[in-house]
Motif scaffolding. Structure first.
Motif, PDB file in Angstrom:
ATOM      1  N   TYR A  17     -18.324 -79.881  12.506  1.00 24.06           N
ATOM      2  CA  TYR A  17     -19.363 -78.805  12.730  1.00 24.06           C
ATOM      3  C   TYR A  17     -20.603 -79.114  11.749  1.00 24.06           C
ATOM      4  N   LEU A  18     -21.762 -79.012  11.930  1.00 21.82           N
ATOM      5  CA  LEU A  18     -22.856 -79.280  11.073  1.00 21.82           C
ATOM      6  C   LEU A  18     -22.947 -78.391   9.986  1.00 21.82           C
ATOM      7  N   LYS A  19     -22.576 -77.085  10.215  1.00 18.69           N
ATOM      8  CA  LYS A  19     -22.353 -76.119   9.357  1.00 18.69           C
ATOM      9  C   LYS A  19     -21.208 -76.144   8.807  1.00 18.69           C
ATOM     10  N   GLY A  20     -21.081 -76.621   7.508  1.00 16.07           N
ATOM     11  CA  GLY A  20     -19.811 -76.677   6.723  1.00 16.07           C
ATOM     12  C   GLY A  20     -19.117 -78.091   6.799  1.00 16.07           C
ATOM     13  N   VAL A  41     -13.117 -72.787  16.430  1.00 16.37           N
ATOM     14  CA  VAL A  41     -14.188 -71.896  15.958  1.00 16.37           C
ATOM     15  C   VAL A  41     -14.500 -72.082  14.638  1.00 16.37           C
ATOM     16  N   ASN A  42     -15.786 -71.907  14.197  1.00 16.66           N
ATOM     17  CA  ASN A  42     -16.298 -72.198  13.047  1.00 16.66           C
ATOM     18  C   ASN A  42     -16.412 -70.766  12.494  1.00 16.66           C
ATOM     19  N   LEU A  43     -15.580 -70.205  11.263  1.00 15.23           N
ATOM     20  CA  LEU A  43     -15.531 -69.004  10.897  1.00 15.23           C
ATOM     21  C   LEU A  43     -16.454 -69.060   9.338  1.00 15.23           C
ATOM     22  N   ILE A  44     -17.254 -70.011   9.111  1.00 15.16           N
ATOM     23  CA  ILE A  44     -17.808 -70.078   7.800  1.00 15.16           C
ATOM     24  C   ILE A  44     -18.888 -68.712   7.811  1.00 15.16           C
ATOM     25  N   ASP A  45     -19.577 -68.184   8.787  1.00 10.43           N
ATOM     26  CA  ASP A  45     -20.130 -66.873   8.656  1.00 10.43           C
ATOM     27  C   ASP A  45     -19.313 -65.821   8.199  1.00 10.43           C
ATOM     28  N   TYR A  46     -18.059 -65.831   8.505  1.00  8.22           N
ATOM     29  CA  TYR A  46     -17.284 -64.736   7.885  1.00  8.22           C
ATOM     30  C   TYR A  46     -16.608 -65.134   6.428  1.00  8.22           C
TER      31      TYR A  46
END
Length: 105
Positions: A17-20, A41-46
């Motif tokens: 993922y680009l984010k993280g 699923v990328n859960l970095i926003d959580y």
């Protein structure tokens, strides 16, 4: 690595993922190269980050059954389910083959 997901013969592709920079697993149609599913699923926003060589699989909605398929093919090893919002994801350890492919990126 090839698997059957629903009615498709798929290649399992690992990326980041680009984010993280966390592992992302995609299923690509082995016949025409079209993306069939993004398994992770990328859960970095959580505020949820996987440990190194781990990922979270999305096993709901259009991805229902994906944990069983990927675990059965020894692509991942399921560890536990976690809740985020009103949904759940499954924390999984990547197979040695996917770890090796990820390290080459």
């Amino acid at each position: 690595m090839n698997i059957i997901f629903k009615q498709w013969n798929c290649l399992v592709i690992v990326s980041k993922y680009l984010k993280g920079g966390f592992p992302a697993i995609y299923l690509i149609d082995a016949n025409n190269g079209e993306q069939i599913a993004k398994a992770t699923v990328n859960l970095i926003d959580y505020g949820i980050e996987p440990e190194p060589n781990h990922c979270y699989l999305k096993d709901y909605s259009e991805n229902q059954g994906i944990v069983e398929i990927l675990a059965g093919a020894r692509v991942v090893i399921p560890i536990q389910q976690i809740r985020f919002g009103n949904l759940t994801a499954t924390l999984c350890k990547l197979s040695p083959q996917l770890i090796e492919e990820l390290e080459e990126l």
